[in-house]
Design a protein around this motif. Structure first.
Motif, PDB file in Angstrom:
ATOM      1  N   TYR A  40      70.906  23.824  42.666  1.00 24.94           N
ATOM      2  CA  TYR A  40      71.702  24.858  42.746  1.00 24.94           C
ATOM      3  C   TYR A  40      72.149  25.172  41.297  1.00 24.94           C
ATOM      4  O   TYR A  40      72.074  26.586  41.082  1.00 24.94           O
ATOM      5  N   THR A  41      72.281  24.284  40.455  1.00 26.26           N
ATOM      6  CA  THR A  41      72.568  24.598  39.227  1.00 26.26           C
ATOM      7  C   THR A  41      71.391  25.359  38.450  1.00 26.26           C
ATOM      8  O   THR A  41      71.388  26.441  37.762  1.00 26.26           O
ATOM      9  N   ALA A  42      70.014  24.751  38.776  1.00 27.62           N
ATOM     10  CA  ALA A  42      68.797  25.466  38.310  1.00 27.62           C
ATOM     11  C   ALA A  42      68.677  26.949  38.954  1.00 27.62           C
ATOM     12  O   ALA A  42      68.268  27.720  37.982  1.00 27.62           O
ATOM     13  N   VAL A  43      68.987  27.148  40.165  1.00 31.37           N
ATOM     14  CA  VAL A  43      69.083  28.347  40.856  1.00 31.37           C
ATOM     15  C   VAL A  43      69.907  29.361  39.949  1.00 31.37           C
ATOM     16  O   VAL A  43      69.397  30.601  39.705  1.00 31.37           O
ATOM     17  N   GLN A  44      71.205  28.949  39.721  1.00 36.45           N
ATOM     18  CA  GLN A  44      72.060  29.942  39.099  1.00 36.45           C
ATOM     19  C   GLN A  44      71.707  30.116  37.839  1.00 36.45           C
ATOM     20  O   GLN A  44      71.797  31.250  37.143  1.00 36.45           O
ATOM     21  N   THR A  45      71.080  29.141  36.934  1.00 38.07           N
ATOM     22  CA  THR A  45      70.553  29.154  35.569  1.00 38.07           C
ATOM     23  C   THR A  45      69.446  30.358  35.752  1.00 38.07           C
ATOM     24  O   THR A  45      69.499  31.093  34.701  1.00 38.07           O
ATOM     25  N   ARG A  46      68.455  30.279  36.363  1.00 39.89           N
ATOM     26  CA  ARG A  46      67.479  31.057  36.587  1.00 39.89           C
ATOM     27  C   ARG A  46      67.875  32.532  36.713  1.00 39.89           C
ATOM     28  O   ARG A  46      67.199  33.558  36.137  1.00 39.89           O
ATOM     29  N   ASN A  47      68.898  32.691  37.736  1.00 38.16           N
ATOM     30  CA  ASN A  47      69.590  33.921  38.153  1.00 38.16           C
ATOM     31  C   ASN A  47      70.113  34.672  36.933  1.00 38.16           C
ATOM     32  O   ASN A  47      70.031  35.987  36.411  1.00 38.16           O
ATOM     33  N   MET A  48      70.952  33.879  36.142  1.00 39.48           N
ATOM     34  CA  MET A  48      71.698  34.191  35.061  1.00 39.48           C
ATOM     35  C   MET A  48      70.786  34.800  33.807  1.00 39.48           C
ATOM     36  O   MET A  48      70.807  35.839  32.918  1.00 39.48           O
ATOM     37  N   GLN A  49      69.574  33.947  33.612  1.00 35.54           N
ATOM     38  CA  GLN A  49      68.342  34.161  32.618  1.00 35.54           C
ATOM     39  C   GLN A  49      67.903  35.486  33.094  1.00 35.54           C
ATOM     40  O   GLN A  49      67.586  36.296  32.040  1.00 35.54           O
ATOM     41  N   THR A  50      67.766  35.639  34.334  1.00 32.64           N
ATOM     42  CA  THR A  50      66.920  37.123  34.612  1.00 32.64           C
ATOM     43  C   THR A  50      68.110  38.211  34.396  1.00 32.64           C
ATOM     44  O   THR A  50      67.578  39.338  33.922  1.00 32.64           O
ATOM     45  N   LEU A  52      70.420  38.268  32.179  1.00 33.52           N
ATOM     46  CA  LEU A  52      70.429  38.397  30.692  1.00 33.52           C
ATOM     47  C   LEU A  52      69.392  39.344  30.291  1.00 33.52           C
ATOM     48  O   LEU A  52      69.318  40.025  29.229  1.00 33.52           O
ATOM     49  N   THR A  53      68.133  38.725  30.731  1.00 30.16           N
ATOM     50  CA  THR A  53      66.736  39.525  30.169  1.00 30.16           C
ATOM     51  C   THR A  53      67.041  41.248  30.656  1.00 30.16           C
ATOM     52  O   THR A  53      66.703  41.913  29.547  1.00 30.16           O
ATOM     53  N   GLN A  54      67.553  41.288  31.872  1.00 25.62           N
ATOM     54  CA  GLN A  54      67.876  42.805  32.026  1.00 25.62           C
ATOM     55  C   GLN A  54      68.583  43.697  31.247  1.00 25.62           C
ATOM     56  O   GLN A  54      68.387  44.685  30.851  1.00 25.62           O
ATOM     57  N   VAL A  55      69.784  42.939  30.972  1.00 27.14           N
ATOM     58  CA  VAL A  55      70.754  43.559  29.964  1.00 27.14           C
ATOM     59  C   VAL A  55      70.153  43.658  28.691  1.00 27.14           C
ATOM     60  O   VAL A  55      70.122  44.745  28.159  1.00 27.14           O
ATOM     61  N   ARG A  56      69.309  42.820  28.202  1.00 26.62           N
ATOM     62  CA  ARG A  56      68.750  42.958  26.835  1.00 26.62           C
ATOM     63  C   ARG A  56      67.914  44.245  26.990  1.00 26.62           C
ATOM     64  O   ARG A  56      67.655  44.947  26.141  1.00 26.62           O
ATOM     65  N   GLN A  57      67.027  44.474  28.005  1.00 19.08           N
ATOM     66  CA  GLN A  57      66.251  45.194  28.222  1.00 19.08           C
ATOM     67  C   GLN A  57      66.637  46.716  28.005  1.00 19.08           C
ATOM     68  O   GLN A  57      66.318  47.823  27.292  1.00 19.08           O
ATOM     69  N   GLN A  58      67.930  46.867  28.796  1.00 16.43           N
ATOM     70  CA  GLN A  58      68.909  47.949  28.985  1.00 16.43           C
ATOM     71  C   GLN A  58      69.438  48.190  27.566  1.00 16.43           C
ATOM     72  O   GLN A  58      69.354  49.502  27.236  1.00 16.43           O
ATOM     73  N   HIS A  59      69.870  47.438  27.044  1.00 13.00           N
ATOM     74  CA  HIS A  59      70.344  47.557  25.630  1.00 13.00           C
ATOM     75  C   HIS A  59      69.268  48.078  24.520  1.00 13.00           C
ATOM     76  O   HIS A  59      69.651  49.096  23.759  1.00 13.00           O
ATOM     77  N   ASP A  60      68.136  47.389  24.598  1.00 13.82           N
ATOM     78  CA  ASP A  60      66.793  48.006  23.768  1.00 13.82           C
ATOM     79  C   ASP A  60      66.691  49.462  24.138  1.00 13.82           C
ATOM     80  O   ASP A  60      66.490  50.238  23.179  1.00 13.82           O
TER      81      ASP A  60
END
Length: 202
Positions: A40-50, A52-60
């Motif tokens: 469960y922790t691994a799935v949540q971490t993977r979702n948060m990383q995804t 975060l990547t989307q937010v960084r792309q939108q910011h750029d």
């Protein structure tokens, strides 16, 4: 008398000992719980990383759009002339407010004061003539000063002014017309109900 031995092994409280099978099952359950928690922790971490990547792309992308808009619309330099115009307009507004207060203090309404005189002056709108000074005093004393493009305009103005009800019977005893040296083709004039001698004595 018969004696009873209360310390016989059969009467002692027996302690329960878990069997190896039971302990193995318990350890398996704990291990299974840890595995589920880790998953469960691994799935949540993977979702948060995804995310975060989307937010960084939108910011750029937004930063790129901002840079493009900044290049297309550079900031305008401060225009000091506009500031000067604003200050001049504010000074003019303050001057007009002072005049309004002065007019209100004179009681220039429709029933008293010099309302009729000022209304008569306002109706004589000649493009080639303008007043620079107006002096009114009770007792029909009037002094006017201004400029005109031609001397004929002063005569026309004086004729039309005497036709006004407020100036009916007002006799202008002093009419002075002089050419303006600094502005060719223009004349300055003064109209007064006082005779020239009294005007000079003032």
């Amino acid at each position: 008398m018969q004696q009873v031995n209360l310390y016989q092994p059969l009467l002692r409280k027996q302690e329960k000992v878990f069997s190896a099978k039971t302990m193995l099952q318990g350890n398996l359950l704990v291990l299974l719980g840890l595995i589920l928690l880790f998953s469960y922790t691994a799935v949540q971490t993977r979702n948060m990383q995804t995310q975060l990547t989307q937010v960084r792309q939108q910011h750029d992308e937004q930063m790129k759009q901002l840079a493009t808009l900044t290049a297309q619309y550079p900031p305008k330099e401060k225009d000091n002339s506009i500031k000067g115009r604003i200050e001049q307009a504010q000074a003019q507004l303050q001057h007009e407010r002072k005049l309004l207060v002065a007019v209100e203090q004179l009681g220039l309404d429709g029933d008293s004061g010099f309302f009729e005189h000022l209304s008569g002056l306002a109706r004589q709108d000649l493009p080639q003539l303008w007043l620079q000074r107006i002096y009114l005093q009770s007792g029909n004393q009037v002094d006017l000063a201004g400029s005109a493009h031609q001397a004929e305009a002063v005569a026309l103005y004086l004729q039309r002014l005497t036709e006004e009800k407020a100036f009916n019977g007002t006799a202008f005893q002093s009419v002075v017309i002089a050419r303006q040296e600094e502005q060719a083709g223009q004349v300055s004039f003064t109209l007064s109900t006082e005779p020239p001698q009294a005007e000079e004595a003032q």
